[in-house]
Design an enzyme around this catalytic site. Sequence first.
Site: not given
Length: 145
Positions: A48-50
């Site tokens: 999620g990052h990223f």
Amino acid sequence: MIIDITEIMDLIPHRYPFLLVDRVLEIDLNKSILGIKNVTVNEPQFTGHFPTRPVMPGVLMVEAMAQIAAILVAKSLGSTKNKDVFLMAIENAKFRRIVQPGDTMHIHAVIDQQRTNVWKFSSTVTVEGEMAAESKFTAMIKDKS
């Protein structure tokens, strides 16, 4: 003195996915420590990052600095088996370079001050000799309750 992952896991309570020090390369008891973290794309934060541009979160670089300092405290005291190390303050955290999968973070911490159970540190993360992050922080050592 090199400290491998097995001994690191004896010194601090962190475990996957939150163990952020792979090896200690140098340690000068009661003074300083240098360790590494090999950053890989398989780590959960990168989902999620990223998703299209994986970047190591700054807070995890600060956590790696705190963990390397906790290892220094444990080795300097002889053991922290019956103690907890708590982060009390983070000061002047600065992020100067993107850290991404494939990088090796060199994490350095120096004891600036130690009074009874309160320790102050300066710490840096470098990648390929380039400053990636720096911070000062304070930790407290307490007996386990």
